[in-house]
Scaffold this motif. Sequence first.
Motif, mmCIF file in Angstrom:
data_model
loop_
_atom_site.group_PDB
_atom_site.id
_atom_site.type_symbol
_atom_site.label_atom_id
_atom_site.label_comp_id
_atom_site.label_asym_id
_atom_site.label_seq_id
_atom_site.Cartn_x
_atom_site.Cartn_y
_atom_site.Cartn_z
ATOM 1 N N UNK A 28 0.831 -1.207 0.000
ATOM 2 C CA UNK A 28 0.000 0.000 0.000
ATOM 3 C C UNK A 28 0.865 1.256 0.000
ATOM 4 N N UNK A 29 2.022 1.208 0.648
ATOM 5 C CA UNK A 29 2.935 2.348 0.605
ATOM 6 C C UNK A 29 3.490 2.590 -0.784
ATOM 7 N N UNK A 30 3.865 1.519 -1.480
ATOM 8 C CA UNK A 30 4.378 1.654 -2.845
ATOM 9 C C UNK A 30 3.324 2.245 -3.780
ATOM 10 N N UNK A 31 2.103 1.753 -3.675
ATOM 11 C CA UNK A 31 1.044 2.247 -4.558
ATOM 12 C C UNK A 31 0.660 3.694 -4.230
ATOM 13 N N UNK A 32 0.650 4.038 -2.952
ATOM 14 C CA UNK A 32 0.336 5.424 -2.570
ATOM 15 C C UNK A 32 1.412 6.369 -3.083
ATOM 16 N N UNK A 33 2.664 6.008 -2.944
ATOM 17 C CA UNK A 33 3.759 6.864 -3.411
ATOM 18 C C UNK A 33 3.722 7.034 -4.926
ATOM 19 N N UNK A 34 3.486 5.956 -5.649
ATOM 20 C CA UNK A 34 3.483 6.076 -7.114
ATOM 21 C C UNK A 34 2.346 6.981 -7.582
ATOM 22 N N UNK A 35 1.179 6.851 -6.956
ATOM 23 C CA UNK A 35 0.047 7.697 -7.356
ATOM 24 C C UNK A 35 0.288 9.151 -6.943
ATOM 25 N N UNK A 36 0.837 9.366 -5.744
ATOM 26 C CA UNK A 36 1.111 10.730 -5.285
ATOM 27 C C UNK A 36 2.107 11.435 -6.197
ATOM 28 N N UNK A 37 3.074 10.713 -6.701
ATOM 29 C CA UNK A 37 4.060 11.315 -7.598
ATOM 30 C C UNK A 37 3.386 11.849 -8.853
ATOM 31 N N UNK A 38 2.527 11.040 -9.459
ATOM 32 C CA UNK A 38 1.861 11.476 -10.688
ATOM 33 C C UNK A 38 0.911 12.649 -10.432
ATOM 34 N N UNK A 39 0.137 12.567 -9.372
ATOM 35 C CA UNK A 39 -0.814 13.642 -9.071
ATOM 36 C C UNK A 39 -0.068 14.911 -8.665
ATOM 37 N N UNK A 40 1.010 14.779 -7.901
ATOM 38 C CA UNK A 40 1.787 15.951 -7.493
ATOM 39 C C UNK A 40 2.372 16.688 -8.681
ATOM 40 N N UNK A 41 2.899 15.943 -9.637
ATOM 41 C CA UNK A 41 3.438 16.587 -10.848
ATOM 42 C C UNK A 41 2.329 17.265 -11.637
ATOM 43 N N UNK A 42 1.170 16.615 -11.722
ATOM 44 C CA UNK A 42 0.047 17.207 -12.445
ATOM 45 C C UNK A 42 -0.409 18.508 -11.780
#
Length: 106
Positions: A28-42
């Motif tokens: 769950x940490x890996x998936x949260x980080x990967x999604x946060x990275x994409x949304x943060x850049x957007x």
Amino acid sequence: MPGLGTCQSLIWYAAYAFDCLPEEAQLSGLLAKSHMDEIGRFVARTATEVHGGMGYTDLMGLHFWFKRIGFDRAQLGTPEKLRALAADLQGLTNTSAIPRQTAAAR
């Protein structure tokens, strides 16, 4: 593209898994980080576009977020790498299924 609400839910679940479901915490940490990275850049890119030239000045401070996002990607991994780690963790990768190029095909 999903917004920050999805990110908040993923982070809350990762924190819950860390406390109560240790077998799911890493995934769950890996998936949260990967999604946060994409949304943060957007979000950072969109905010800069909305503010125009002001987005790159010191008055707005958005350039600090771009630097932070770039640093996080370098230190914590890109979304693709994090999702690959999550797939490995779940046993979903099969390296024998990846087609190999022959010398003639290169």
